[in-house]
Design a protein around this motif. Structure first.
Motif, PDB file in Angstrom:
ATOM      1  N   TYR A   8       0.681  12.998 -38.264  1.00  0.00           N
ATOM      2  CA  TYR A   8       0.174  13.937 -39.252  1.00  0.00           C
ATOM      3  C   TYR A   8       0.926  15.269 -39.174  1.00  0.00           C
ATOM      4  N   THR A   9       1.102  15.916 -40.317  1.00  0.00           N
ATOM      5  CA  THR A   9       1.925  17.117 -40.398  1.00  0.00           C
ATOM      6  C   THR A   9       1.138  18.395 -40.699  1.00  0.00           C
ATOM      7  N   ALA A  10      -0.123  18.272 -41.124  1.00  0.00           N
ATOM      8  CA  ALA A  10      -0.918  19.455 -41.471  1.00  0.00           C
ATOM      9  C   ALA A  10      -1.164  20.318 -40.240  1.00  0.00           C
ATOM     10  N   ASN A  11      -1.270  21.626 -40.457  1.00  0.00           N
ATOM     11  CA  ASN A  11      -1.564  22.557 -39.361  1.00  0.00           C
ATOM     12  C   ASN A  11      -3.048  22.892 -39.253  1.00  0.00           C
ATOM     13  N   LEU A  12      -3.799  22.608 -40.319  1.00  0.00           N
ATOM     14  CA  LEU A  12      -5.230  22.913 -40.328  1.00  0.00           C
ATOM     15  C   LEU A  12      -6.026  21.675 -39.934  1.00  0.00           C
ATOM     16  N   VAL A  13      -6.898  21.823 -38.940  1.00  0.00           N
ATOM     17  CA  VAL A  13      -7.807  20.747 -38.553  1.00  0.00           C
ATOM     18  C   VAL A  13      -9.222  21.168 -38.938  1.00  0.00           C
ATOM     19  N   VAL A  14      -9.844  20.376 -39.795  1.00  0.00           N
ATOM     20  CA  VAL A  14     -11.201  20.649 -40.261  1.00  0.00           C
ATOM     21  C   VAL A  14     -12.164  19.740 -39.510  1.00  0.00           C
ATOM     22  N   ILE A  15     -13.072  20.341 -38.772  1.00  0.00           N
ATOM     23  CA  ILE A  15     -14.063  19.581 -38.008  1.00  0.00           C
ATOM     24  C   ILE A  15     -15.362  19.609 -38.805  1.00  0.00           C
ATOM     25  N   THR A  16     -15.787  18.426 -39.227  1.00  0.00           N
ATOM     26  CA  THR A  16     -16.916  18.326 -40.135  1.00  0.00           C
ATOM     27  C   THR A  16     -17.814  17.182 -39.685  1.00  0.00           C
ATOM     28  N   GLY A  17     -18.727  16.756 -40.549  1.00  0.00           N
ATOM     29  CA  GLY A  17     -19.625  15.703 -40.125  1.00  0.00           C
ATOM     30  C   GLY A  17     -20.207  14.955 -41.305  1.00  0.00           C
ATOM     31  N   GLY A  18     -21.410  14.419 -41.087  1.00  0.00           N
ATOM     32  CA  GLY A  18     -22.339  14.777 -40.027  1.00  0.00           C
ATOM     33  C   GLY A  18     -22.549  16.282 -39.873  1.00  0.00           C
ATOM     34  N   GLU A  19     -23.088  16.659 -38.736  1.00  0.00           N
ATOM     35  CA  GLU A  19     -23.278  18.061 -38.384  1.00  0.00           C
ATOM     36  C   GLU A  19     -22.488  18.330 -37.101  1.00  0.00           C
ATOM     37  N   PRO A  20     -21.281  18.921 -37.222  1.00  0.00           N
ATOM     38  CA  PRO A  20     -20.415  19.081 -36.056  1.00  0.00           C
ATOM     39  C   PRO A  20     -20.976  19.990 -34.979  1.00  0.00           C
ATOM     40  N   CYS A  21     -21.836  20.926 -35.361  1.00  0.00           N
ATOM     41  CA  CYS A  21     -22.343  21.868 -34.367  1.00  0.00           C
ATOM     42  C   CYS A  21     -23.493  21.299 -33.539  1.00  0.00           C
ATOM     43  N   MET A  22     -23.782  20.004 -33.719  1.00  0.00           N
ATOM     44  CA  MET A  22     -24.608  19.309 -32.733  1.00  0.00           C
ATOM     45  C   MET A  22     -23.832  19.169 -31.430  1.00  0.00           C
ATOM     46  N   TYR A  23     -22.513  19.380 -31.509  1.00  0.00           N
ATOM     47  CA  TYR A  23     -21.630  19.285 -30.347  1.00  0.00           C
ATOM     48  C   TYR A  23     -21.181  20.683 -29.922  1.00  0.00           C
ATOM     49  N   ASP A  24     -20.883  20.826 -28.645  1.00  0.00           N
ATOM     50  CA  ASP A  24     -20.199  22.021 -28.144  1.00  0.00           C
ATOM     51  C   ASP A  24     -18.719  21.839 -28.454  1.00  0.00           C
ATOM     52  N   LEU A  25     -18.199  22.615 -29.377  1.00  0.00           N
ATOM     53  CA  LEU A  25     -16.835  22.431 -29.879  1.00  0.00           C
ATOM     54  C   LEU A  25     -15.821  23.363 -29.224  1.00  0.00           C
ATOM     55  N   ARG A  26     -16.225  24.082 -28.209  1.00  0.00           N
ATOM     56  CA  ARG A  26     -15.312  25.068 -27.621  1.00  0.00           C
ATOM     57  C   ARG A  26     -14.083  24.427 -26.995  1.00  0.00           C
ATOM     58  N   GLU A  27     -14.265  23.361 -26.240  1.00  0.00           N
ATOM     59  CA  GLU A  27     -13.123  22.723 -25.604  1.00  0.00           C
ATOM     60  C   GLU A  27     -12.158  22.155 -26.645  1.00  0.00           C
TER      61      GLU A  27
END
Length: 225
Positions: free
Chosen positions: A86-105
């Protein structure tokens, strides 16, 4: 300690809504959501069924929606993005509800590898992300689960993207934003629900009056993922 992320999909496309409309993006869709939006177009991500667990490389076939998911860590997600070329520089984290997870790491590691990150959340969970992440809160008010939209999530948001069907939705947004101290620093987008004509007209009128931004879900008009 590696966090375990339950990934439903990983694919590359064009971001079709909100602030980053038109930007190439890698979507990481996480499994699990308990908010219960009636108009949700990803209901297959709501439940985490142990029977549906699979390998990450089996989730890139997007010919049909699936409840399958893969439990992986942050490095495995980056390795899969590299494998797919993949060549895109933007990663979109979505769901579902992504903030059910700790996304810091995950978000921190993505930034270390040169990506930008965007989180798309309902605002009903604490937003645990890297400080560089762009946070889009699409507040879900009075949904089936009756979960509260958190003030802390609204304060952390860079963008507030509100689904609108009727004037009542505008009124609810106004009430929600009233206590937000950092509101002048945020991008506010109104998004017509299901591309309905009356909702679109209402959103356009309100955006012009308030100098807000219209989000029209370009990917649905273009019939792309």
């Amino acid at each position: 300690m590696h966090k375990n992320y339950k990934v439903n999909e990983l694919f590359q496309t064009i971001q079709g809504e909100g602030f980053y409309t038109g930007i190439p993006a890698i979507f990481v869709r996480l499994q699990g959501c308990d908010v219960g939006c009636a108009w949700c177009d990803t209901k297959h991500t709501w439940e985490v069924d142990p029977v549906k667990q699979t390998e990450l490389n089996q989730l890139t076939d997007r010919s049909n929606e699936s409840e399958r998911w893969s439990g992986v860590n942050a490095q495995q997600i980056i390795d899969e993005i590299k494998r797919l070329g993949y060549t895109a520089n933007l990663v979109v984290i979505t769901g579902g509800e992504p903030c059910m997870y700790d996304l810091r790491e995950l978000t921190h590691l993505l930034h270390e590898f040169g990506f930008h990150t965007q989180i798309e959340t309902s605002g009903t969970y604490p937003v645990l992300v890297d400080s560089l992440s762009w946070v889009t809160v699409s507040p879900k008010i009075n949904m089936r689960a009756k979960k509260e939209v958190l003030l802390t999530a609204l304060e952390r948001a860079n963008e507030i993207k509100h689904p609108v069907g009727t004037e009542k939705d505008i009124e609810q947004l106004d009430a929600l934003l009233r206590p937000v101290k950092s509101i002048k620093e945020k991008t506010i987008c109104l998004q017509p629900i299901s591309q309905k004509a009356k909702a679109t007209t209402l959103c356009m009128k309100t955006c012009i009056e308030r100098n807000w931004r219209l989000s029209v879900q370009v990917h649905k008009y273009l019939d792309i993922d």
